[in-house]
Design an enzyme around this catalytic site. Structure first.
Site, PDB file in Angstrom:
ATOM      1  N   LYS A  90       0.668  -1.012   0.108  1.00 33.57           N
ATOM      2  CA  LYS A  90       0.046   0.023   0.174  1.00 33.57           C
ATOM      3  C   LYS A  90       0.910   1.404  -0.214  1.00 33.57           C
ATOM      4  CE  LYS A  90       1.391   1.396   4.203  1.00 33.57           C
ATOM      5  NZ  LYS A  90       1.352   3.304   4.735  1.00 33.57           N
TER       6      LYS A  90
ATOM      7  N   PRO B 141       9.016  -4.741  -0.021  1.00 32.27           N
ATOM      8  CA  PRO B 141      10.314  -4.412   0.645  1.00 32.27           C
ATOM      9  C   PRO B 141      10.066  -4.238   2.478  1.00 32.27           C
ATOM     10  CG  PRO B 141      10.462  -3.043  -0.621  1.00 32.27           C
ATOM     11  CD  PRO B 141       8.867  -4.117  -0.511  1.00 32.27           C
TER      12      PRO B 141
ATOM     13  N   GLY C 157       7.788   1.390   4.655  1.00 33.86           N
ATOM     14  CA  GLY C 157       6.147   2.420   4.913  1.00 33.86           C
ATOM     15  C   GLY C 157       5.051   2.081   3.636  1.00 33.86           C
TER      16      GLY C 157
ATOM     17  N   GLY D  37       3.774  -4.339   4.002  1.00 35.34           N
ATOM     18  CA  GLY D  37       4.271  -5.464   4.194  1.00 35.34           C
ATOM     19  C   GLY D  37       4.302  -6.413   5.531  1.00 35.34           C
ATOM     20  N   GLY D  38       4.223  -6.005   6.826  1.00 33.99           N
ATOM     21  CA  GLY D  38       3.780  -7.558   7.587  1.00 33.99           C
ATOM     22  C   GLY D  38       2.223  -6.807   7.982  1.00 33.99           C
ATOM     23  N   SER D  39       1.804  -6.068   8.095  1.00 35.58           N
ATOM     24  CA  SER D  39       0.380  -5.983   8.089  1.00 35.58           C
ATOM     25  C   SER D  39      -0.209  -6.508   6.628  1.00 35.58           C
ATOM     26  CB  SER D  39      -0.326  -4.359   7.775  1.00 35.58           C
ATOM     27  OG  SER D  39       0.087  -3.574   8.905  1.00 35.58           O
ATOM     28  N   ALA D  40       0.359  -6.888   5.494  1.00 37.45           N
ATOM     29  CA  ALA D  40      -0.611  -7.300   4.236  1.00 37.45           C
ATOM     30  C   ALA D  40       0.281  -8.939   4.794  1.00 37.45           C
ATOM     31  CB  ALA D  40       0.293  -7.233   2.612  1.00 37.45           C
TER      32      ALA D  40
ATOM     33  N   ASP E  49      -3.309  -0.922   9.771  1.00 40.01           N
ATOM     34  CA  ASP E  49      -2.963  -1.354   8.787  1.00 40.01           C
ATOM     35  C   ASP E  49      -3.936  -2.714   8.034  1.00 40.01           C
ATOM     36  OD1 ASP E  49      -2.063   1.811   7.950  1.00 40.01           O
ATOM     37  OD2 ASP E  49      -0.013   0.525   7.916  1.00 40.01           O
TER      38      ASP E  49
END
Length: 305
Positions: free
Chosen positions: A16, A102, A106, A109-112, A144
């Site tokens: 995002k 990456p 920002g 990625g982790g939340s996705a 997120d």
């Protein structure tokens, strides 16, 4: 005749960006008042979930895999444990995560990845929770996470607050993303932001402007002045390479230069695909970024492959 749930499932989940990110003062619960526009973009992590009686176990490969925990600290395993506790199911699973988003950049990625785990486990366990129910659970993992379940464009109002889903009218945003060699800690960036004085006086007006901007139904070119990130100043103080990167984008002819989230990725808005290729080539020549990619949005959220 109803079909049985699968024994293995593979999902893709996008990164995002935040075309606008407005931050207010810290609240009593330790979180900040925040209003932000979300856009899901075509840069994807892939998560495969399979049954494993010895699980939960995890393997991570791809972009920045050396920076990502492979154990219970990872949001993927935390998401499975949260959903399992909600359903009364033990997460006897193996997670195979292939990253293209990456880390500490920002881009969410982790939340996705956590959102992908919630959607995938919901299917594997045949629990039939709705997207809204999964989003409510996801909010306990990070603000997120709920957005990645639906994707496209939305307005976020902060920790555990419901998303405002936005209508989209087919406008395409084309971005060049440049990732500096160093990342930033979100917590540290907010601590630096808190040194800014009198933010409360301007935040309510900024929040109103974000809410009233027609993000999904107006051409990107009409919204250039709205592309703002309140965390850019504190992040640049901590990592001056961000300021250099943003200036490189402007010099290369980007329509707009914007830091993503709490940093450190910088996003450059292109007119179209050809312009994006030109920007990418110009920015890559500088040799100061560890990754430069082209992505577009908005795109849908977690998708089963």
């Amino acid at each position: 005749m109803t079909s049985s749930p699968p024994l293995q499932i593979t999902l893709q989940v996008p990164a995002k960006i935040n075309p606008q990110l407005r931050v207010g003062p810290p609240r009593q619960d330790g979180y900040h008042d925040i209003t932000l526009a979300y856009q899901a973009i075509s840069l994807y992590d892939i998560l495969t979930i399979s049954q494993n009686p010895h699980g939960p176990t995890m393997n991570v490969s791809g972009m920045d895999s050396d920076r990502v925990p492979h154990d219970q600290r990872n949001l993927v395993i935390k998401a499975a444990a949260l959903l399992g506790a909600h359903l009364g199911v033990k997460p006897h699973l193996h997670f195979e995560l292939v990253k293209s988003i990456p880390s500490e950049a920002g881009l969410g990625g982790g939340s996705a990845d956590a959102a992908a785990a919630l959607v995938g486990c919901n299917i594997l366990w045949d629990s039939k929770l709705s997207a809204d129910e999964l989003m409510t659970l996801g909010a306990h993992l990070g603000e997120d996470v709920p957005f990645f379940i639906i994707g496209m464009m939305a307005i976020g109002l902060g920790h555990k607050q419901p998303l405002i889903r936005l209508e989209t009218s087919g406008y395409k945003w084309t971005w060049v993303l440049a990732v500096p060699r160093r990342g930033l800690s979100t917590k540290a960036v907010f601590q630096e932001f808190d040194k800014v004085s009198d933010i409360e006086k301007v935040y309510l007006n900024r929040r109103k402007e974000c809410l009233e901007t027609p993000w999904g139904t107006t051409s990107p070119e009409s919204l250039l002045s709205a592309l703002v990130n309140d965390l850019e100043v504190p992040s640049t103080k901590m990592l001056p390479d961000i300021s250099l990167a943003l200036q490189l984008g402007k010099t290369a002819g980007a329509q707009a230069s914007l830091m993503c989230g709490s940093g450190s990725t910088c996003a450059f808005l292109a007119r179209d695909g050809d312009h994006a290729k030109h920007l990418k080539n110009s920015i890559q020549k500088e040799g100061i970024f560890r990754e430069v990619v082209i992505a577009s949005g908005p795109v849908e959220g977690v998708k089963v492959l």
